[in-house]
Design a protein around this motif. Structure first.
Motif, PDB file in Angstrom:
ATOM      1  N   PHE A 168       0.823  -1.204   0.000  1.00 29.58           N
ATOM      2  CA  PHE A 168       0.000   0.000   0.000  1.00 29.58           C
ATOM      3  C   PHE A 168       0.859   1.256   0.000  1.00 29.58           C
ATOM      4  N   GLY A 169       0.439   2.226  -0.811  1.00 30.78           N
ATOM      5  CA  GLY A 169       1.162   3.496  -0.863  1.00 30.78           C
ATOM      6  C   GLY A 169       2.073   3.611  -2.058  1.00 30.78           C
ATOM      7  N   THR A 170       2.220   2.513  -2.825  1.00 31.63           N
ATOM      8  CA  THR A 170       3.141   2.566  -3.968  1.00 31.63           C
ATOM      9  C   THR A 170       2.387   2.654  -5.281  1.00 31.63           C
ATOM     10  N   GLY A 171       1.102   2.296  -5.265  1.00 35.50           N
ATOM     11  CA  GLY A 171       0.331   2.311  -6.513  1.00 35.50           C
ATOM     12  C   GLY A 171      -0.302   3.680  -6.695  1.00 35.50           C
ATOM     13  N   TYR A 172      -1.474   3.653  -7.280  1.00 34.52           N
ATOM     14  CA  TYR A 172      -2.154   4.926  -7.539  1.00 34.52           C
ATOM     15  C   TYR A 172      -3.464   4.936  -6.777  1.00 34.52           C
ATOM     16  N   SER A 173      -3.414   4.476  -5.531  1.00 36.77           N
ATOM     17  CA  SER A 173      -4.681   4.276  -4.842  1.00 36.77           C
ATOM     18  C   SER A 173      -5.381   5.603  -4.613  1.00 36.77           C
ATOM     19  N   SER A 174      -6.599   5.645  -5.082  1.00 34.83           N
ATOM     20  CA  SER A 174      -7.397   6.836  -4.854  1.00 34.83           C
ATOM     21  C   SER A 174      -8.058   6.660  -3.497  1.00 34.83           C
ATOM     22  N   LEU A 175      -7.886   7.632  -2.639  1.00 31.42           N
ATOM     23  CA  LEU A 175      -8.438   7.519  -1.291  1.00 31.42           C
ATOM     24  C   LEU A 175      -9.960   7.478  -1.331  1.00 31.42           C
ATOM     25  N   SER A 176     -10.530   7.987  -2.425  1.00 29.84           N
ATOM     26  CA  SER A 176     -11.990   8.009  -2.494  1.00 29.84           C
ATOM     27  C   SER A 176     -12.560   6.601  -2.633  1.00 29.84           C
ATOM     28  N   TYR A 177     -11.824   5.702  -3.303  1.00 29.17           N
ATOM     29  CA  TYR A 177     -12.402   4.361  -3.415  1.00 29.17           C
ATOM     30  C   TYR A 177     -11.993   3.462  -2.247  1.00 29.17           C
ATOM     31  N   LEU A 178     -10.968   3.895  -1.528  1.00 29.45           N
ATOM     32  CA  LEU A 178     -10.489   3.081  -0.415  1.00 29.45           C
ATOM     33  C   LEU A 178     -11.582   2.836   0.627  1.00 29.45           C
ATOM     34  N   LYS A 179     -12.398   3.855   0.847  1.00 31.16           N
ATOM     35  CA  LYS A 179     -13.436   3.701   1.878  1.00 31.16           C
ATOM     36  C   LYS A 179     -14.530   2.715   1.461  1.00 31.16           C
ATOM     37  N   ASP A 180     -14.617   2.443   0.149  1.00 27.94           N
ATOM     38  CA  ASP A 180     -15.643   1.505  -0.323  1.00 27.94           C
ATOM     39  C   ASP A 180     -15.116   0.090  -0.486  1.00 27.94           C
ATOM     40  N   LEU A 181     -13.802  -0.084  -0.352  1.00 28.11           N
ATOM     41  CA  LEU A 181     -13.247  -1.419  -0.579  1.00 28.11           C
ATOM     42  C   LEU A 181     -13.533  -2.353   0.597  1.00 28.11           C
ATOM     43  N   PRO A 182     -14.047  -3.539   0.302  1.00 26.13           N
ATOM     44  CA  PRO A 182     -14.300  -4.496   1.378  1.00 26.13           C
ATOM     45  C   PRO A 182     -12.997  -5.209   1.766  1.00 26.13           C
ATOM     46  N   ILE A 183     -12.178  -4.529   2.567  1.00 25.22           N
ATOM     47  CA  ILE A 183     -10.880  -5.117   2.950  1.00 25.22           C
ATOM     48  C   ILE A 183     -10.756  -5.206   4.468  1.00 25.22           C
ATOM     49  N   ASN A 184      -9.805  -6.052   4.914  1.00 24.92           N
ATOM     50  CA  ASN A 184      -9.551  -6.219   6.352  1.00 24.92           C
ATOM     51  C   ASN A 184      -8.209  -5.628   6.755  1.00 24.92           C
ATOM     52  N   THR A 185      -7.291  -5.584   5.786  1.00 26.63           N
ATOM     53  CA  THR A 185      -5.914  -5.196   6.114  1.00 26.63           C
ATOM     54  C   THR A 185      -5.277  -4.324   5.045  1.00 26.63           C
ATOM     55  N   LEU A 186      -4.439  -3.386   5.502  1.00 22.40           N
ATOM     56  CA  LEU A 186      -3.576  -2.615   4.603  1.00 22.40           C
ATOM     57  C   LEU A 186      -2.151  -3.006   4.941  1.00 22.40           C
ATOM     58  N   LYS A 187      -1.345  -3.261   3.929  1.00 23.86           N
ATOM     59  CA  LYS A 187       0.038  -3.621   4.188  1.00 23.86           C
ATOM     60  C   LYS A 187       0.947  -2.499   3.714  1.00 23.86           C
ATOM     61  N   ILE A 188       1.650  -1.862   4.642  1.00 25.15           N
ATOM     62  CA  ILE A 188       2.515  -0.734   4.259  1.00 25.15           C
ATOM     63  C   ILE A 188       3.738  -1.264   3.521  1.00 25.15           C
ATOM     64  N   ASP A 189       3.992  -0.709   2.364  1.00 22.87           N
ATOM     65  CA  ASP A 189       5.101  -1.189   1.550  1.00 22.87           C
ATOM     66  C   ASP A 189       6.445  -1.010   2.266  1.00 22.87           C
ATOM     67  N   ARG A 190       7.341  -1.994   2.028  1.00 23.56           N
ATOM     68  CA  ARG A 190       8.647  -1.992   2.705  1.00 23.56           C
ATOM     69  C   ARG A 190       9.478  -0.747   2.397  1.00 23.56           C
ATOM     70  N   SER A 191       9.230  -0.100   1.250  1.00 28.90           N
ATOM     71  CA  SER A 191      10.036   1.079   0.901  1.00 28.90           C
ATOM     72  C   SER A 191       9.850   2.203   1.925  1.00 28.90           C
ATOM     73  N   PHE A 192       8.679   2.257   2.569  1.00 33.19           N
ATOM     74  CA  PHE A 192       8.463   3.268   3.613  1.00 33.19           C
ATOM     75  C   PHE A 192       9.068   2.839   4.940  1.00 33.19           C
ATOM     76  N   ILE A 193       9.121   1.517   5.152  1.00 36.09           N
ATOM     77  CA  ILE A 193       9.634   0.990   6.422  1.00 36.09           C
ATOM     78  C   ILE A 193      11.165   1.026   6.443  1.00 36.09           C
ATOM     79  N   ASN A 194      11.774   0.784   5.249  1.00 33.47           N
ATOM     80  CA  ASN A 194      13.242   0.765   5.132  1.00 33.47           C
ATOM     81  C   ASN A 194      13.934   1.943   5.792  1.00 33.47           C
ATOM     82  N   ASN A 195      13.392   3.144   5.564  1.00 35.67           N
ATOM     83  CA  ASN A 195      14.039   4.354   6.089  1.00 35.67           C
ATOM     84  C   ASN A 195      13.310   4.912   7.296  1.00 35.67           C
ATOM     85  N   LEU A 196      12.568   4.053   7.958  1.00 43.67           N
ATOM     86  CA  LEU A 196      11.754   4.543   9.079  1.00 43.67           C
ATOM     87  C   LEU A 196      12.641   4.874  10.284  1.00 43.67           C
ATOM     88  N   ARG A 197      12.989   6.142  10.410  1.00 38.50           N
ATOM     89  CA  ARG A 197      13.700   6.609  11.588  1.00 38.50           C
ATOM     90  C   ARG A 197      12.949   7.816  12.101  1.00 38.50           C
TER      91      ARG A 197
END
Length: 268
Positions: A168-197
């Protein structure tokens, strides 16, 4: 010459890939997933590996795109789904009753008309209850045909299977459709975690995703966790789950089982 050479290598790889399934050259590794609040192991992600007699271990980065282009991913993906469910059910029968399993689903596989049936079949054959299965889809998978994707995800939810958005966060996710998606989990992409300081802009992005997850009542998983500092930060930001080399690299079935029994002893 060089292009010719590349084309030959590709053709050779494709012909090997066509036979890999019937020759039992694929196997699965399992990467542990932990609950950040309790530190408990709650499941694993099944990851495919290909061991070819002549080429040795072929990286998924090399053969998955090829499998998608040739349509072979449908059968390979079906095998992964079935094998992962059977293995997880085996572990549950060994006493790890609430252990869950995550399986990646390719765009091609997900868009097939018989996909839902395939998932039901894997559950039926393994005897595993649907709430222990999470299917991971990338954002680009869903964007191919949003209407159809939402329908399939809804059907999966109806049978009790969980749905997760991977990278999540690497594609072109439109936040407007995110609220309508029947999902249980978001997985934060490793590219954001790599430099997490503490002092990086990545903290702001990760924090925003976690806050959004809480607001949408979906769980958030951080992947690619590699340091204690990242774990501490993620706990502080109230991220739900994590996986990564710091917790454990993907393990062979026997290694995962050893880990399970050691884990059970220290937590009993």
């Amino acid at each position: 010459m060089e292009m010719n050479q590349q084309a030959m290598v590709r053709l050779e790889l494709e012909s090997y890939l066509r036979k890999a399934l019937q020759k039992n050259e694929f196997f699965l590794c399992y990467q542990p997933l932990i609950d950040l609040e309790t530190g408990n192991l709650y499941g694993s992600e099944a990851l495919i590996r290909w061991n070819h007699p002549k080429l040795g271990l072929v990286s998924p980065g090399e053969f998955i795109p090829l499998a998608e282009e040739t349509g072979l991913i449908k059968d390979i993906g079906g095998w992964v789904l079935g094998s992962a469910c059977k293995q997880n059910k085996r572990w549950q029968m060994l006493g790890y009753k609430s252990l869950s399993i995550s399986v990646n689903v390719s765009a091609y596989q997900f868009q097939q008309p018989g996909f839902l049936q395939e998932v039901k079949m894997a559950l039926e054959l393994s005897g595993m209850e649907p709430q222990y299965l999470t299917l991971e889809l990338t954002e680009s998978t869903m964007l191919r045909n949003v209407e159809h994707s939402i329908q399939v995800m809804q059907s999966l939810q109806n049978i009790g299977v969980k749905v997760s958005i991977d990278d999540f966060g690497t594609g072109y996710s439109s936040l407007s459709y995110l609220k309508d998606l029947p999902i249980n989990t978001l997985k934060i992409d490793r590219s954001f975690i790599n430099n997490l300081r503490l002092n990086t802009s990545d903290v702001a992005i990760v924090k925003a995703i976690i806050t959004m997850g809480h607001g949408l009542a979906v769980k958030v998983v951080a992947e690619g966790v590699e340091t204690q500092e990242q774990i501490e930060l993620l706990k502080e930001l109230k991220c739900h789950y994590a996986q990564g080399f710091y917790i454990h690299k993907p393990l062979m079935t026997s290694e995962f089982e050893e880990g399970l029994s050691k884990y059970a002893q220290t937590h009993s």
